[in-house]
Design a protein around this motif. Structure first.
Motif, PDB file in Angstrom:
ATOM      1  N   VAL A  10       0.849  -1.189   0.000  1.00 16.30           N
ATOM      2  CA  VAL A  10       0.000   0.000   0.000  1.00 16.30           C
ATOM      3  C   VAL A  10       0.888   1.244   0.000  1.00 16.30           C
ATOM      4  O   VAL A  10       0.692   2.176  -0.799  1.00 16.30           O
ATOM      5  CB  VAL A  10      -0.948   0.011   1.222  1.00 16.30           C
ATOM      6  N   GLU A  11       1.890   1.263   0.883  1.00 14.02           N
ATOM      7  CA  GLU A  11       2.819   2.397   0.934  1.00 14.02           C
ATOM      8  C   GLU A  11       3.533   2.558  -0.397  1.00 14.02           C
ATOM      9  O   GLU A  11       3.655   3.670  -0.921  1.00 14.02           O
ATOM     10  CB  GLU A  11       3.871   2.186   2.045  1.00 14.02           C
ATOM     11  N   ALA A  12       4.029   1.441  -0.940  1.00 10.62           N
ATOM     12  CA  ALA A  12       4.786   1.511  -2.199  1.00 10.62           C
ATOM     13  C   ALA A  12       3.881   2.012  -3.329  1.00 10.62           C
ATOM     14  O   ALA A  12       4.277   2.873  -4.121  1.00 10.62           O
ATOM     15  CB  ALA A  12       5.356   0.137  -2.543  1.00 10.62           C
ATOM     16  N   THR A  13       2.658   1.523  -3.376  1.00  8.60           N
ATOM     17  CA  THR A  13       1.738   1.940  -4.445  1.00  8.60           C
ATOM     18  C   THR A  13       1.400   3.421  -4.307  1.00  8.60           C
ATOM     19  O   THR A  13       1.390   4.161  -5.301  1.00  8.60           O
ATOM     20  CB  THR A  13       0.439   1.096  -4.410  1.00  8.60           C
ATOM     21  N   ALA A  14       1.166   3.864  -3.078  1.00  8.77           N
ATOM     22  CA  ALA A  14       0.850   5.274  -2.854  1.00  8.77           C
ATOM     23  C   ALA A  14       2.022   6.150  -3.307  1.00  8.77           C
ATOM     24  O   ALA A  14       1.830   7.181  -3.971  1.00  8.77           O
ATOM     25  CB  ALA A  14       0.523   5.516  -1.390  1.00  8.77           C
ATOM     26  N   THR A  15       3.233   5.734  -2.978  1.00 10.71           N
ATOM     27  CA  THR A  15       4.423   6.503  -3.377  1.00 10.71           C
ATOM     28  C   THR A  15       4.556   6.519  -4.897  1.00 10.71           C
ATOM     29  O   THR A  15       4.854   7.556  -5.498  1.00 10.71           O
ATOM     30  CB  THR A  15       5.685   5.870  -2.733  1.00 10.71           C
ATOM     31  N   ALA A  31      -3.860  -0.265  -9.911  1.00 12.08           N
ATOM     32  CA  ALA A  31      -2.837  -0.368  -8.859  1.00 12.08           C
ATOM     33  C   ALA A  31      -3.463  -0.196  -7.473  1.00 12.08           C
ATOM     34  O   ALA A  31      -3.101  -0.903  -6.515  1.00 12.08           O
ATOM     35  CB  ALA A  31      -1.745   0.679  -9.092  1.00 12.08           C
ATOM     36  N   ALA A  32      -4.422   0.723  -7.363  1.00 23.34           N
ATOM     37  CA  ALA A  32      -5.059   0.966  -6.063  1.00 23.34           C
ATOM     38  C   ALA A  32      -5.870  -0.258  -5.623  1.00 23.34           C
ATOM     39  O   ALA A  32      -5.801  -0.680  -4.453  1.00 23.34           O
ATOM     40  CB  ALA A  32      -5.957   2.203  -6.140  1.00 23.34           C
ATOM     41  N   ALA A  33      -6.619  -0.850  -6.550  1.00 20.70           N
ATOM     42  CA  ALA A  33      -7.405  -2.047  -6.209  1.00 20.70           C
ATOM     43  C   ALA A  33      -6.470  -3.191  -5.806  1.00 20.70           C
ATOM     44  O   ALA A  33      -6.735  -3.918  -4.832  1.00 20.70           O
ATOM     45  CB  ALA A  33      -8.282  -2.455  -7.394  1.00 20.70           C
ATOM     46  N   SER A  34      -5.367  -3.335  -6.514  1.00 26.88           N
ATOM     47  CA  SER A  34      -4.418  -4.409  -6.197  1.00 26.88           C
ATOM     48  C   SER A  34      -3.755  -4.177  -4.835  1.00 26.88           C
ATOM     49  O   SER A  34      -3.453  -5.134  -4.109  1.00 26.88           O
ATOM     50  CB  SER A  34      -3.342  -4.508  -7.283  1.00 26.88           C
ATOM     51  N   ALA A  35      -3.528  -2.912  -4.492  1.00 32.16           N
ATOM     52  CA  ALA A  35      -2.932  -2.615  -3.185  1.00 32.16           C
ATOM     53  C   ALA A  35      -3.897  -2.973  -2.047  1.00 32.16           C
ATOM     54  O   ALA A  35      -3.490  -3.529  -1.015  1.00 32.16           O
ATOM     55  CB  ALA A  35      -2.535  -1.135  -3.114  1.00 32.16           C
ATOM     56  N   GLN A  39      -3.318  -5.684   0.977  1.00 28.92           N
ATOM     57  CA  GLN A  39      -3.597  -5.388   2.386  1.00 28.92           C
ATOM     58  C   GLN A  39      -4.513  -6.454   2.980  1.00 28.92           C
ATOM     59  O   GLN A  39      -4.296  -6.916   4.108  1.00 28.92           O
ATOM     60  CB  GLN A  39      -4.268  -4.015   2.498  1.00 28.92           C
ATOM     61  N   ALA A  40      -5.517  -6.868   2.217  1.00 30.84           N
ATOM     62  CA  ALA A  40      -6.471  -7.867   2.711  1.00 30.84           C
ATOM     63  C   ALA A  40      -5.807  -9.229   2.878  1.00 30.84           C
ATOM     64  O   ALA A  40      -5.983  -9.896   3.910  1.00 30.84           O
ATOM     65  CB  ALA A  40      -7.653  -7.981   1.746  1.00 30.84           C
ATOM     66  N   VAL A  41      -5.022  -9.620   1.901  1.00 32.96           N
ATOM     67  CA  VAL A  41      -4.402 -10.949   1.924  1.00 32.96           C
ATOM     68  C   VAL A  41      -3.517 -11.104   3.162  1.00 32.96           C
ATOM     69  O   VAL A  41      -3.542 -12.131   3.842  1.00 32.96           O
ATOM     70  CB  VAL A  41      -3.572 -11.190   0.633  1.00 32.96           C
ATOM     71  N   GLU A  42      -2.751 -10.069   3.487  1.00 28.49           N
ATOM     72  CA  GLU A  42      -1.764 -10.224   4.557  1.00 28.49           C
ATOM     73  C   GLU A  42      -2.131  -9.505   5.843  1.00 28.49           C
ATOM     74  O   GLU A  42      -1.299  -9.364   6.736  1.00 28.49           O
ATOM     75  CB  GLU A  42      -0.394  -9.766   4.045  1.00 28.49           C
ATOM     76  N   SER A  43      -3.371  -9.058   5.956  1.00 24.07           N
ATOM     77  CA  SER A  43      -3.770  -8.378   7.187  1.00 24.07           C
ATOM     78  C   SER A  43      -3.642  -9.318   8.385  1.00 24.07           C
ATOM     79  O   SER A  43      -4.026 -10.483   8.325  1.00 24.07           O
ATOM     80  CB  SER A  43      -5.220  -7.903   7.073  1.00 24.07           C
ATOM     81  N   THR A  54      -8.460  -1.272   9.050  1.00 21.83           N
ATOM     82  CA  THR A  54      -7.181  -1.240   8.345  1.00 21.83           C
ATOM     83  C   THR A  54      -7.385  -1.053   6.845  1.00 21.83           C
ATOM     84  O   THR A  54      -6.639  -0.327   6.188  1.00 21.83           O
ATOM     85  CB  THR A  54      -6.420  -2.569   8.565  1.00 21.83           C
ATOM     86  N   LEU A  55      -8.406  -1.718   6.310  1.00 18.80           N
ATOM     87  CA  LEU A  55      -8.678  -1.554   4.867  1.00 18.80           C
ATOM     88  C   LEU A  55      -9.084  -0.112   4.565  1.00 18.80           C
ATOM     89  O   LEU A  55      -8.681   0.451   3.544  1.00 18.80           O
ATOM     90  CB  LEU A  55      -9.768  -2.538   4.429  1.00 18.80           C
ATOM     91  N   ARG A  56      -9.860   0.483   5.460  1.00 19.90           N
ATOM     92  CA  ARG A  56     -10.242   1.883   5.235  1.00 19.90           C
ATOM     93  C   ARG A  56      -9.019   2.789   5.311  1.00 19.90           C
ATOM     94  O   ARG A  56      -8.878   3.729   4.530  1.00 19.90           O
ATOM     95  CB  ARG A  56     -11.304   2.322   6.253  1.00 19.90           C
ATOM     96  N   ALA A  57      -8.112   2.488   6.265  1.00 18.42           N
ATOM     97  CA  ALA A  57      -6.882   3.295   6.382  1.00 18.42           C
ATOM     98  C   ALA A  57      -6.051   3.180   5.106  1.00 18.42           C
ATOM     99  O   ALA A  57      -5.493   4.166   4.616  1.00 18.42           O
ATOM    100  CB  ALA A  57      -6.066   2.834   7.589  1.00 18.42           C
ATOM    101  N   ALA A  58      -6.000   1.970   4.544  1.00 20.20           N
ATOM    102  CA  ALA A  58      -5.277   1.788   3.276  1.00 20.20           C
ATOM    103  C   ALA A  58      -5.951   2.620   2.184  1.00 20.20           C
ATOM    104  O   ALA A  58      -5.275   3.267   1.372  1.00 20.20           O
ATOM    105  CB  ALA A  58      -5.265   0.310   2.895  1.00 20.20           C
ATOM    106  N   GLY A  59      -7.268   2.623   2.163  1.00 20.27           N
ATOM    107  CA  GLY A  59      -8.015   3.425   1.186  1.00 20.27           C
ATOM    108  C   GLY A  59      -7.693   4.906   1.331  1.00 20.27           C
ATOM    109  O   GLY A  59      -7.465   5.601   0.336  1.00 20.27           O
TER     110      GLY A  59
END
Ligand SMILES: O=P(O)(O)OC[C@H]1O[C@H](OP(=O)(O)O)[C@H](O)[C@@H]1O
Length: 323
Positions: A10-15, A31-35, A39-43, A54-59
């Protein structure tokens, strides 16, 4: 500072979105959907409420990167509004399913849009492009696949010269390409059959929000009698504009316009770098979507059908439920 709850993807995609390593409205959405999926897979959230938070924070992290392309919030909406389940496992599965579905729909929409756009192009046509748009290129690619010979006049598109990407990709499709500086566009408009651009957002009144320089190009094209088409999947439709909101135009860093040496030489001269502009609907002949082509003034009907009158911001915490 990076939020420790957020997955590194998520951080890498945002950057990458902010720095424009990932750019173009459709690629940003994918890219945003994949991020969110990563996040969901490894939460490691222990509770359903923690997972959702956490998903909302990623959003929110992804949403805060660039303000103009509505494909970004539309992608986040698509995934987060489908987040559903009583357990962490159930919620995780729903996010993975929604993200995969979104990316799949995006690919199919671009192919369908390409077929619609290709129908406007005839064998032997010459097209002028601005910036780099995967939606616009899908139209030319489909025309070439139909056996039509297409040539292109490609504007370099200062300050980041994304026209160079367009030039290379068109050349690889077998299109005869001529690269020009932006200020030469009017000189060539009489010798092209179409202006073809992409879109970062389409407003409810049919205004086209696209890379800076599009509006001047469109006015010149109208003056020269050259039709202008905008290739825009329906994820480029900006639902907030149904209720009167305007689209924020991103201002980017001056370093994209002047290097440090020039900056030192010009002293206190102000430099501004707006990334997008707004083309009024009367200068656009057709908006090409995966649902067909529309005159800009009628796009509002499609927007109402797709979004209704109200859109949520599912990346925000529901009031009183922070964790
Ligand atoms: O979705 P696709 O068609 O690829 O791109 C749409 C638009 O995104 C780009 O913006 P930027 O380069 O991200 O600032 C250009 O303005 C382009 O027309």
């Amino acid at each position: 500072m990076a939020d420790p709850q957020l997955h590194p993807t998520v951080e890498a995609t945002a950057t990458e979105i902010a720095s424009m390593e990932v750019r173009g409205a459709a690629p940003i959405a994918a890219a945003a959907a994949s991020a969110l999926r990563a996040q969901a897979v490894e939460s490691t959230a222990a509770t359903p409420a923690g997972f959702e938070s956490t998903l909302r924070a990623a959003g929110r992290r992804l949403q805060a990167t660039r303000p103009t392309a509505v494909s970004l919030p539309n992608a986040l909406r698509y995934v987060l509004q489908r987040m559903d389940g009583e357990t962490v496992g159930g919620l995780r599965a729903s996010v993975i399913r929604a993200a995969d579905e979104f990316v799949d729909r995006l690919d199919r929409a671009q192919a369908d849009l390409g077929a619609v756009g290709a129908n406007r192009l005839r064998d032997g046509d010459r097209v002028m492009t601005h910036c780099h748009s995967t939606d616009a290129l899908a139209c030319i690619e489909a025309a070439v696949e139909q056996g039509k010979g297409i040539s292109a006049v490609v504007k370099e598109t200062r300050p980041r010269n994304q026209g160079h990407i367009t030039a290379r990709e068109l050349r690889d499709l077998g299109v005869d390409v001529t690269l020009i500086v932006d200020s030469a566009a009017r000189r060539y408009l009489g010798a092209v059959d179409h202006v073809l651009v992409g879109a970062d957002s389409i407003a409810a009144d049919g205004s086209l929000i696209n890379k800076i320089g599009t509006s001047g190009l469109a006015v010149n094209a109208r003056d020269r009698g050259t039709p202008i088409m905008a290739a825009a999947q329906t994820i480029k439709l900006h639902p907030d504009t149904l209720t009167g909101h305007t689209v924020e135009i991103e201002m980017r860093d001056e370093s994209e316009v002047v290097d440090s040496e020039t900056r030192a030489e010009i002293g206190d001269i102000a430099v501004e770098n707006p990334a997008f502009d707004v083309t009024p609907p009367r200068y656009v002949d057709a908006i090409i979507t995966e649902r067909g082509q529309f005159p800009p003034e009628s796009i509002v009907t499609l927007m109402r059908e797709l979004f209704g009158e109200s859109v949520g911001e599912p990346w925000e915490e529901p009031t009183g439920e922070t964790e």
